[in-house]
Design an enzyme around this catalytic site. Structure first.
Site, PDB file in Angstrom:
ATOM      1  N   THR A   9      29.731 -20.791 -26.473  1.00 40.15           N
ATOM      2  CA  THR A   9      29.354 -21.931 -27.458  1.00 40.15           C
ATOM      3  C   THR A   9      30.489 -21.857 -28.689  1.00 40.15           C
ATOM      4  O   THR A   9      31.133 -22.774 -29.003  1.00 40.15           O
ATOM      5  CB  THR A   9      28.025 -21.528 -28.240  1.00 40.15           C
ATOM      6  OG1 THR A   9      27.122 -21.807 -27.325  1.00 40.15           O
ATOM      7  CG2 THR A   9      28.044 -22.414 -29.456  1.00 40.15           C
ATOM      8  N   GLN A  12      29.674 -22.390 -16.751  1.00 37.54           N
ATOM      9  CA  GLN A  12      28.630 -22.065 -15.585  1.00 37.54           C
ATOM     10  C   GLN A  12      29.603 -22.090 -14.151  1.00 37.54           C
ATOM     11  O   GLN A  12      29.191 -21.543 -13.264  1.00 37.54           O
ATOM     12  CB  GLN A  12      27.912 -23.271 -15.601  1.00 37.54           C
ATOM     13  CG  GLN A  12      26.549 -23.505 -16.310  1.00 37.54           C
ATOM     14  CD  GLN A  12      25.688 -22.100 -16.202  1.00 37.54           C
ATOM     15  OE1 GLN A  12      25.612 -21.574 -15.006  1.00 37.54           O
ATOM     16  NE2 GLN A  12      24.562 -22.258 -16.935  1.00 37.54           N
ATOM     17  N   SER A  37      32.727 -17.765 -20.369  1.00 39.09           N
ATOM     18  CA  SER A  37      31.958 -16.811 -20.931  1.00 39.09           C
ATOM     19  C   SER A  37      31.387 -15.612 -19.953  1.00 39.09           C
ATOM     20  O   SER A  37      31.390 -15.767 -18.765  1.00 39.09           O
ATOM     21  CB  SER A  37      30.429 -17.586 -21.226  1.00 39.09           C
ATOM     22  OG  SER A  37      29.749 -16.627 -21.900  1.00 39.09           O
ATOM     23  N   HIS A  80      28.840 -13.259 -19.986  1.00 43.90           N
ATOM     24  CA  HIS A  80      27.738 -12.922 -19.442  1.00 43.90           C
ATOM     25  C   HIS A  80      27.145 -13.596 -18.209  1.00 43.90           C
ATOM     26  O   HIS A  80      25.931 -13.460 -17.922  1.00 43.90           O
ATOM     27  CB  HIS A  80      26.568 -12.773 -20.803  1.00 43.90           C
ATOM     28  CG  HIS A  80      26.243 -14.429 -21.214  1.00 43.90           C
ATOM     29  ND1 HIS A  80      24.832 -14.756 -20.863  1.00 43.90           N
ATOM     30  CD2 HIS A  80      26.734 -15.435 -21.965  1.00 43.90           C
ATOM     31  CE1 HIS A  80      24.583 -15.847 -21.364  1.00 43.90           C
ATOM     32  NE2 HIS A  80      25.951 -16.287 -22.081  1.00 43.90           N
ATOM     33  N   THR A 112      37.411  -8.857 -36.395  1.00 44.30           N
ATOM     34  CA  THR A 112      37.997  -7.703 -35.383  1.00 44.30           C
ATOM     35  C   THR A 112      37.767  -8.087 -33.821  1.00 44.30           C
ATOM     36  O   THR A 112      36.572  -8.481 -33.424  1.00 44.30           O
ATOM     37  CB  THR A 112      37.370  -6.351 -35.810  1.00 44.30           C
ATOM     38  OG1 THR A 112      37.551  -6.276 -37.163  1.00 44.30           O
ATOM     39  CG2 THR A 112      38.105  -5.246 -34.773  1.00 44.30           C
ATOM     40  N   CYS A 164      19.438 -22.502 -24.064  1.00 47.86           N
ATOM     41  CA  CYS A 164      19.912 -22.907 -25.507  1.00 47.86           C
ATOM     42  C   CYS A 164      18.839 -23.912 -26.069  1.00 47.86           C
ATOM     43  O   CYS A 164      18.893 -24.320 -27.311  1.00 47.86           O
ATOM     44  CB  CYS A 164      21.000 -23.457 -25.571  1.00 47.86           C
ATOM     45  SG  CYS A 164      22.498 -22.105 -24.965  1.00 47.86           S
TER      46      CYS A 164
END
Length: 377
Positions: free
Chosen positions: A70, A177, A197, A199, A235, A323
């Protein structure tokens, strides 16, 4: 519990967990610190940047680590349009983008941008002629997803890229995806920018990346940000990034074999649905699709009911993008492919992963058959 919601998130692999633990123990320093402990973390970060850039066929100078898909989508689009706003104010996207992008473009409309939302056919693909007709001298950027997260339909990215490049339009693609499931190569695809992404590929949550071709100008969304070459503040999560890149390397190394295995599971599921004559319609493109996502419409039954009943029987599926959980409106994707509102609410998504077996598929179909029969009675 049988888990068939891998498109929402994946469990971390043992290799990714090991990489995280080792990096967190040995490279815990802030990569921006000037002492040796910080320098060691910075060295690992540099290696990770090189390795991930190589996996997507990109230049390491254009890779920026983020907190996930996102944020990657938001920062990529905003950073590029801000740098090119003097050229125009017209943007192009699709009606079926992930919520993070769809809502961003809605917000950009309130900020003075004009947005064209391309329609899709009943399989979820855009019309290339409509894309070309949408381009104007004021068009500065188009963001078109590589694949839809609900029905798995992939877009003809290379053909899209050719048309956009001909008119000098920057091309961003949400590849969250697709990365690790089908080949993602920025040069072969012809895209200027992408989002990925961790995960979704058995890495940790809270880690992602943006790629922007170094030839494309961008302006930071954050005043005086110093991390990630000014792309974002905060960070840098070096252990998470090391774990992400480990997962990415594994996914890409085994991509062909896993693609074939997942496609077999998908086709097996479809054939068994037909054999059992279940009142279930297959959604998405018959050929241009991800191997791990299968969208279904359970006729005469709301998807949320089907999902909850499957959960009661120990099977985890979804009603679409995680989402959008809790939203009352039907799936935008279902509406976009031509479904009426009642039909759109019949949608469920099953998504396969590295631990999915044929026995689990058989169990799912038995449960669906039971649920459908009970609904009739």
């Amino acid at each position: 519990m049988i888990y068939l919601d891998y498109a929402a998130t994946t469990p971390m692999s043992e290799e990714a967990l090991t990489a995280y633990t080792k990096a967190a123990s040995s490279y815990f320093g802030n990569s921006s610190s000037l002492h040796d402990i910080g320098s060691h973390a910075a060295q690992l970060l540099h290696i990770c940047r090189q390795q991930l850039a190589e996996l997507i066929g990109g230049d390491e100078r254009g890779l920026y680590f983020t907190s996930g898909g996102t944020e990657s989508n938001l920062l990529a689009v905003r950073s590029m349009i801000e740098a090119h706003r003097h050229k125009g104010n017209h943007l192009i996207t699709t009606a079926t983008e992930h919520a993070s992008l769809y809502h961003l473009f809605q917000q950009l409309e309130t900020e003075g941008y004009e947005v064209t939302y391309l329609s899709v056919d009943r399989f979820g693909q855009i019309d290339l002629a409509e894309l070309e007709n949408a381009i104007t001298p004021q068009t500065i950027l188009a963001s078109i997803q590589h694949a839809n997260s609900e029905i798995g339909t992939t877009q003809p990215i290379q053909e899209i890229a050719k048309r956009l490049r001909k008119h000098g339009v920057i091309f961003h693609s949400d590849c969250v995806q697709t990365f690790g499931k089908i080949q993602v190569d920025v040069q072969k695809m012809g895209i200027d920018s992408l989002s990925i992404s961790s995960h979704k590929i058995y890495g940790p949550k809270g880690v992602g990346a943006v790629y922007i071709d170094p030839r494309i100008k961008w302006t930071s969304c954050f005043l005086q940000a110093t991390h990630e070459f000014g792309f974002r503040p905060g960070t840098v999560n070096v252990p998470g990034i090391a774990s992400f890149v480990t997962a990415a390397q594994q996914a890409c190394e085994h991509l062909a074999d896993e693609h074939a295995r997942l496609e077999h599971l998908r086709q097996y599921t479809i054939s068994r649905i037909h054999e059992k004559r279940l009142p279930v319609a297959i959604e998405g493109h018959p050929d241009a699709h991800l191997p791990n996502i299968l969208g279904l419409s359970v006729q005469g039954m709301e998807g949320q009911y089907a999902m909850l009943e499957c959960n009661r029987y120990g099977i985890a599926i979804s009603t679409g993008s995680a989402c959008q959980v809790g939203k009352q409106a039907p799936s935008r994707t279902m509406i976009a492919i031509g479904k009426e509102e009642d039909e759109a609410k019949q949608f469920v998504r099953i998504s396969f992963g590295k631990w999915t077996t044929l026995n689990e598929i058989d169990r799912l179909l038995t449960v669906l058959e039971t649920i459908c029969q009970q609904r009739k009675e």
